[in-house]
Design a protein around this motif. Structure first.
Motif, PDB file in Angstrom:
ATOM      1  N   GLU A  88      45.937  29.021  33.666  1.00  0.00           N
ATOM      2  CA  GLU A  88      44.650  29.716  33.648  1.00  0.00           C
ATOM      3  C   GLU A  88      44.892  31.216  33.514  1.00  0.00           C
ATOM      4  O   GLU A  88      45.779  31.783  34.150  1.00  0.00           O
ATOM      5  CB  GLU A  88      43.902  29.419  34.944  1.00  0.00           C
ATOM      6  CG  GLU A  88      42.525  30.069  35.038  1.00  0.00           C
ATOM      7  CD  GLU A  88      41.891  29.762  36.388  1.00  0.00           C
ATOM      8  OE1 GLU A  88      40.729  29.346  36.401  1.00  0.00           O
ATOM      9  OE2 GLU A  88      42.573  29.934  37.419  1.00  0.00           O
ATOM     10  N   SER A  89      44.062  31.872  32.683  1.00  0.00           N
ATOM     11  CA  SER A  89      44.222  33.311  32.502  1.00  0.00           C
ATOM     12  C   SER A  89      43.693  34.061  33.705  1.00  0.00           C
ATOM     13  O   SER A  89      42.904  33.526  34.507  1.00  0.00           O
ATOM     14  CB  SER A  89      43.469  33.759  31.245  1.00  0.00           C
ATOM     15  OG  SER A  89      42.067  33.718  31.483  1.00  0.00           O
ATOM     16  N   LEU A  90      44.106  35.335  33.816  1.00  0.00           N
ATOM     17  CA  LEU A  90      43.577  36.165  34.896  1.00  0.00           C
ATOM     18  C   LEU A  90      42.070  36.345  34.778  1.00  0.00           C
ATOM     19  O   LEU A  90      41.364  36.438  35.786  1.00  0.00           O
ATOM     20  CB  LEU A  90      44.266  37.528  34.889  1.00  0.00           C
ATOM     21  CG  LEU A  90      45.698  37.563  35.431  1.00  0.00           C
ATOM     22  CD1 LEU A  90      46.295  38.946  35.227  1.00  0.00           C
ATOM     23  CD2 LEU A  90      45.722  37.185  36.903  1.00  0.00           C
ATOM     24  N   HIS A  91      41.579  36.409  33.542  1.00  0.00           N
ATOM     25  CA  HIS A  91      40.135  36.563  33.343  1.00  0.00           C
ATOM     26  C   HIS A  91      39.387  35.342  33.872  1.00  0.00           C
ATOM     27  O   HIS A  91      38.319  35.458  34.499  1.00  0.00           O
ATOM     28  CB  HIS A  91      39.815  36.792  31.863  1.00  0.00           C
ATOM     29  CG  HIS A  91      40.385  38.057  31.314  1.00  0.00           C
ATOM     30  ND1 HIS A  91      41.612  38.111  30.691  1.00  0.00           N
ATOM     31  CD2 HIS A  91      39.906  39.331  31.313  1.00  0.00           C
ATOM     32  CE1 HIS A  91      41.868  39.353  30.321  1.00  0.00           C
ATOM     33  NE2 HIS A  91      40.836  40.124  30.683  1.00  0.00           N
ATOM     34  N   GLU A  92      39.915  34.157  33.639  1.00  0.00           N
ATOM     35  CA  GLU A  92      39.290  32.942  34.149  1.00  0.00           C
ATOM     36  C   GLU A  92      39.407  32.874  35.676  1.00  0.00           C
ATOM     37  O   GLU A  92      38.467  32.492  36.367  1.00  0.00           O
ATOM     38  CB  GLU A  92      39.948  31.716  33.511  1.00  0.00           C
ATOM     39  CG  GLU A  92      39.634  31.574  32.020  1.00  0.00           C
ATOM     40  CD  GLU A  92      40.484  30.512  31.343  1.00  0.00           C
ATOM     41  OE1 GLU A  92      40.036  29.977  30.302  1.00  0.00           O
ATOM     42  OE2 GLU A  92      41.602  30.219  31.843  1.00  0.00           O
ATOM     43  N   GLU A  93      40.574  33.272  36.174  1.00  0.00           N
ATOM     44  CA  GLU A  93      40.757  33.260  37.634  1.00  0.00           C
ATOM     45  C   GLU A  93      39.801  34.236  38.304  1.00  0.00           C
ATOM     46  O   GLU A  93      39.253  33.952  39.382  1.00  0.00           O
ATOM     47  CB  GLU A  93      42.211  33.626  37.965  1.00  0.00           C
ATOM     48  CG  GLU A  93      42.488  33.615  39.464  1.00  0.00           C
ATOM     49  CD  GLU A  93      43.924  33.950  39.794  1.00  0.00           C
ATOM     50  OE1 GLU A  93      44.194  34.326  40.941  1.00  0.00           O
ATOM     51  OE2 GLU A  93      44.787  33.845  38.893  1.00  0.00           O
ATOM     52  N   LEU A  94      39.604  35.384  37.691  1.00  0.00           N
ATOM     53  CA  LEU A  94      38.683  36.383  38.236  1.00  0.00           C
ATOM     54  C   LEU A  94      37.292  35.780  38.418  1.00  0.00           C
ATOM     55  O   LEU A  94      36.661  35.940  39.469  1.00  0.00           O
ATOM     56  CB  LEU A  94      38.624  37.595  37.304  1.00  0.00           C
ATOM     57  CG  LEU A  94      37.606  38.683  37.684  1.00  0.00           C
ATOM     58  CD1 LEU A  94      38.061  39.421  38.926  1.00  0.00           C
ATOM     59  CD2 LEU A  94      37.417  39.663  36.509  1.00  0.00           C
ATOM     60  N   THR A 203      35.039  25.328  33.184  1.00  0.00           N
ATOM     61  CA  THR A 203      35.955  26.445  33.425  1.00  0.00           C
ATOM     62  C   THR A 203      35.279  27.706  32.907  1.00  0.00           C
ATOM     63  O   THR A 203      34.867  27.772  31.742  1.00  0.00           O
ATOM     64  CB  THR A 203      37.287  26.234  32.709  1.00  0.00           C
ATOM     65  OG1 THR A 203      37.920  25.063  33.220  1.00  0.00           O
ATOM     66  CG2 THR A 203      38.204  27.440  32.919  1.00  0.00           C
ATOM     67  N   LEU A 204      35.152  28.710  33.747  1.00  0.00           N
ATOM     68  CA  LEU A 204      34.395  29.905  33.387  1.00  0.00           C
ATOM     69  C   LEU A 204      35.205  30.843  32.505  1.00  0.00           C
ATOM     70  O   LEU A 204      36.417  30.995  32.677  1.00  0.00           O
ATOM     71  CB  LEU A 204      33.956  30.643  34.652  1.00  0.00           C
ATOM     72  CG  LEU A 204      33.050  29.844  35.606  1.00  0.00           C
ATOM     73  CD1 LEU A 204      32.706  30.694  36.828  1.00  0.00           C
ATOM     74  CD2 LEU A 204      31.784  29.388  34.894  1.00  0.00           C
ATOM     75  N   SER A 205      34.493  31.485  31.600  1.00  0.00           N
ATOM     76  CA  SER A 205      35.101  32.482  30.714  1.00  0.00           C
ATOM     77  C   SER A 205      34.621  33.867  31.121  1.00  0.00           C
ATOM     78  O   SER A 205      34.042  34.057  32.200  1.00  0.00           O
ATOM     79  CB  SER A 205      34.745  32.156  29.268  1.00  0.00           C
ATOM     80  OG  SER A 205      35.407  33.040  28.378  1.00  0.00           O
ATOM     81  N   TYR A 206      34.825  34.855  30.237  1.00  0.00           N
ATOM     82  CA  TYR A 206      34.541  36.260  30.526  1.00  0.00           C
ATOM     83  C   TYR A 206      33.140  36.474  31.103  1.00  0.00           C
ATOM     84  O   TYR A 206      32.145  36.068  30.507  1.00  0.00           O
ATOM     85  CB  TYR A 206      34.691  37.096  29.252  1.00  0.00           C
ATOM     86  CG  TYR A 206      35.986  36.858  28.521  1.00  0.00           C
ATOM     87  CD1 TYR A 206      37.211  37.130  29.134  1.00  0.00           C
ATOM     88  CD2 TYR A 206      35.982  36.342  27.229  1.00  0.00           C
ATOM     89  CE1 TYR A 206      38.406  36.908  28.450  1.00  0.00           C
ATOM     90  CE2 TYR A 206      37.169  36.120  26.543  1.00  0.00           C
ATOM     91  CZ  TYR A 206      38.374  36.391  27.167  1.00  0.00           C
ATOM     92  OH  TYR A 206      39.544  36.155  26.502  1.00  0.00           O
ATOM     93  N   LYS A 207      33.063  37.075  32.247  1.00  0.00           N
ATOM     94  CA  LYS A 207      31.828  37.495  32.935  1.00  0.00           C
ATOM     95  C   LYS A 207      30.939  36.329  33.366  1.00  0.00           C
ATOM     96  O   LYS A 207      29.881  36.540  33.953  1.00  0.00           O
ATOM     97  CB  LYS A 207      31.019  38.468  32.055  1.00  0.00           C
ATOM     98  CG  LYS A 207      29.890  39.195  32.829  1.00  0.00           C
ATOM     99  CD  LYS A 207      29.052  40.077  31.937  1.00  0.00           C
ATOM    100  CE  LYS A 207      27.834  40.629  32.674  1.00  0.00           C
ATOM    101  NZ  LYS A 207      26.810  39.641  32.929  1.00  0.00           N
ATOM    102  N   GLU A 208      31.338  35.092  33.140  1.00  0.00           N
ATOM    103  CA  GLU A 208      30.426  33.992  33.424  1.00  0.00           C
ATOM    104  C   GLU A 208      30.191  33.793  34.923  1.00  0.00           C
ATOM    105  O   GLU A 208      29.079  33.420  35.329  1.00  0.00           O
ATOM    106  CB  GLU A 208      30.936  32.700  32.788  1.00  0.00           C
ATOM    107  CG  GLU A 208      30.806  32.728  31.267  1.00  0.00           C
ATOM    108  CD  GLU A 208      31.050  31.384  30.630  1.00  0.00           C
ATOM    109  OE1 GLU A 208      30.368  31.085  29.624  1.00  0.00           O
ATOM    110  OE2 GLU A 208      31.917  30.630  31.123  1.00  0.00           O
ATOM    111  N   GLY A 209      31.196  34.045  35.739  1.00  0.00           N
ATOM    112  CA  GLY A 209      30.963  33.968  37.173  1.00  0.00           C
ATOM    113  C   GLY A 209      29.949  34.996  37.613  1.00  0.00           C
ATOM    114  O   GLY A 209      29.012  34.701  38.376  1.00  0.00           O
ATOM    115  N   LEU A 210      30.109  36.212  37.119  1.00  0.00           N
ATOM    116  CA  LEU A 210      29.191  37.293  37.450  1.00  0.00           C
ATOM    117  C   LEU A 210      27.784  37.014  36.913  1.00  0.00           C
ATOM    118  O   LEU A 210      26.781  37.317  37.566  1.00  0.00           O
ATOM    119  CB  LEU A 210      29.731  38.611  36.870  1.00  0.00           C
ATOM    120  CG  LEU A 210      29.151  39.918  37.413  1.00  0.00           C
ATOM    121  CD1 LEU A 210      29.276  39.993  38.920  1.00  0.00           C
ATOM    122  CD2 LEU A 210      29.844  41.098  36.757  1.00  0.00           C
TER     123      LEU A 210
END
Length: 641
Positions: A88-94, A203-210
């Protein structure tokens, strides 16, 4: 599978009734015409990350970590049982960590309707195309809602900025296969709920959690559902007041349109008009003072003079009476007694009712105006973007900061303040209702009704005495909960969020308080129906006595008159005959048409209280009649038909 009509979400046209429909089980569908805008924002973010541009919440940390850029690779590897996949990338982990660390609410879970409304609101705002979420993630969120999965969202944990982070994280964590959810009546791990519904974790991508947890969905959902309840309770409050006014044979001049044209607050004008409609057809309202008898305790021979001819009168469990005003007490009042006959019964000789009746338009109307202001704000919020940062992929700009702009739309203060306004208004409406209940049961203020609305011939009965206690307890509880949460900001996130709205608490309080307001109004309707029966039956008994007897028989119900032969005694009987003739010529006394419908609806489920009995089930029924809208819908159906 729901058979309700789907609500189409485009980010711009969601209405409060549509949201309530989704909360109650309607599915949603995404407006396909709007999805390209959603996709453009997601593609734009991916492009900017590829260029290694620093973007808050995408390639930087969150809150107080906003000054820390994500590196190309991990500084630390390994971890506990919940560690991420090393691929998993750091962006996904974030994005994942944002959700799993923020889902920390406590307390009882929100009801399913609140959670469904939260999901709908979140989907709708993401459809605006300024959040950077991918279309596939948005479809997954809609599929979870439509499948009937209801994430477990404990009620306590949001400070209302940055939005409702913690509760919305409880929504999103189920989408990732974590947390808990209700499905088919069971409380399950989130992964099990998805599997049973045939859905896969995301699995979330860029900014999706936010994008998923940064917004005002909890406070907005609670606010919209509270207003849906309150708008019906406002009409119910007017109905309860109208029934009480009829039970008092009240004065209608205070509700005249020309009166309210001189102080035209919208809610006040609306309530006055509503009271006129509810009381239309009443022959109890505006009845001359002297025609209204007051209650006297029943005795076995109270109606003996008429029982042979009118045997149904033997079933009455009250007596009636007036006092005659002797000539010696009329000096300076001769003109009044030319207009009104010299008999004092239940109605005081005064041209105005107490504030709890006369000022109903002003008080109920002010509460209506508070709710209307809240509705205006909530309707704007329903179709607003409330996450951060805001993505403008089509903007012409020299650098990315002009296309991904950090702002404060997540701040819940617009909602918090109007919820504070409504929160203060709810005890006001409950309080005036309780004052009307008290006025009905107190013989000092009930205009001639029996104490506690019961005959109590043997001094063993309490009647409706304790119903007023219950109302008073609820009003006190509502008042103690009405203090505004929005005035107490407690900074969070190491002072990065140094002013918050507390709007989530505010709206949650309003939703619960609306339910308790309905209980008070149910108690007023319950009490007013008893009082109305007594008032109507007492006046109609007087009418029947007058129509089937002579002045001498009516005189037995009148105290203070001379009994020995004299000129004054002769004049007394002449005045009694005038009262008798007026009563005999009067049509049958009845409440307004709408009030009659409400009264009959109550009486179809709760009988008149002739003697003391257990009231607990009846009180619960009265509360349910308001909660389920039964009485109000009966009146509306009568008007429509």
């Amino acid at each position: 599978m729901s058979t309700m009509k789907p609500v189409r979400l485009d980010g711009r046209s969601l209405t409060r009734p549509q949201l309530v429909s989704v909360a109650r089980g309607a599915p949603v569908e995404l407006d396909e015409a709007q999805l390209p805008a959603v996709a453009r924002a997601a593609a734009f973010l991916a492009e900017q990350v590829g260029r290694e541009e620093p973007i808050y919440g995408v390639s930087t940390g969150f809150g107080s970590n906003a000054d820390r850029l994500l590196g190309a690779k991990r500084t630390r590897s390994g971890g506990g049982a919940d560690a991420m996949n090393p691929h998993e990338s750091l962006h996904e982990e974030l994005q994942r960590n944002l959700i799993v660390t923020h889902a920390v609410c406590v307390g009882e879970p929100f009801a399913a309707d609140v959670v469904r409304a939260m999901l709908c609101i979140r989907i709708n705002t993401l459809m605006r195309g300024h959040s950077g979420i991918r279309v596939q993630t948005l479809r997954a969120l809609a599929a979870m809602l439509n499948a009937g999965i209801v994430p477990v969202v404990p009620q306590l944990g949001s400070v209302g900025a940055s939005g409702d982070l913690a509760p919305l994280s409880h929504l999103a964590i189920v989408l990732l296969g974590g947390g808990e959810a209700f499905f088919d009546g069971e409380r399950l791990p989130g992964a099990d709920a998805l599997r049973r519904a045939g859905l896969e974790p995301v699995t979330l991508s860029y900014k999706e959690g936010l994008a998923l947890n940064n917004g005002t969905a909890q406070m907005l959902a609670c606010g919209v559902l509270a207003l849906a309840t309150l708008e019906d309770l406002l009409d119910t409050a007017d109905l309860a007041a109208a029934m009480t006014i009829d039970a008092f044979a009240g004065r209608l001049g205070a509700f005249a349109p020309e009166v309210h044209a001189l102080r035209p607050h919208p809610g006040q004008v609306e309530v006055a008009a509503n009271l006129r409609r509810l009381l239309d057809g009443s022959t109890l309202a505006d009845i001359p003072y002297h025609l209204v008898p007051r209650y006297r305790p029943w005795l076995p021979d109270s109606w003996a003079m008429l029982c042979e001819e009118r045997p149904h009168l033997d079933a009455l469990r009250f007596d009636i009476g007036w006092d005659w005003v002797p000539f010696s007490q009329r000096h300076g009042r001769e003109k009044f007694y030319q207009r009104f006959r010299p008999f004092r019964g239940g109605k005081k000789h005064q041209p105005q009712d107490s504030y709890s009746l006369r000022c109903t338009p002003q008080v109920h109307g002010a509460v209506r105006d508070a709710v209307a202001q809240a509705a205006r704000v909530l309707e704007i919020e329903l179709n607003s973007l409330t996450d951060n940062p805001i993505v403008f992929p089509d903007a012409q700009a020299d650098h990315v900061e002009q296309q991904v702009i950090s702002a404060g739309h997540f701040h819940g203060m617009p909602l918090a303040l109007v919820m504070s306004y409504v929160k203060a208004a709810i005890p006001v409406l409950a309080s005036i209702s309780e004052r009307r209940i008290n006025k009905l049961v107190d013989p000092a203020t009930s205009d001639g009704l029996p104490a506690f609305l019961i005959g109590n011939e043997d001094a063993t009965e309490s009647g409706y005495m304790i119903v007023q206690y219950t109302a008073a307890a609820i009003v006190n509880d509502l008042a103690s909960r009405a203090h505004p949460a929005s005035v107490y900001s407690i900074p969070t996130s190491a002072n990065a969020e140094d002013h918050v709205s507390m709007g989530a608490n505010e709206a949650r309080h309003v939703l619960a308080m609306a339910d308790d307001l309905g209980k008070v109004l149910g108690l007023e309707l319950y009490t007013a129906a008893q009082a109305l029966d007594l008032r109507r039956d007492m006046i109609n008994a007087a009418r029947e006595l007058a129509a089937h007897s002579d002045a001498a028989a009516l005189a037995t119900k009148i105290g203070g008159g001379p009994r020995s032969p004299s000129d004054e005694a002769e004049a007394f009987l002449e005045e009694v005959e005038g009262l008798r003739a007026e009563l005999a010529a009067a049509p049958e006394f009845r409440p307004g048409r709408d009030v009659s419908v409400a009264h009959d609806t109550i009486r179809s489920r709760i009988p008149f209280l002739d003697r003391d009995r257990a009231l607990d089930a009846e009180v619960a029924t009265a509360v349910a009649l308001v909660r389920d809208g039964v009485v109000l819908e009966a009146v509306r159906a009568q008007r429509a038909g």
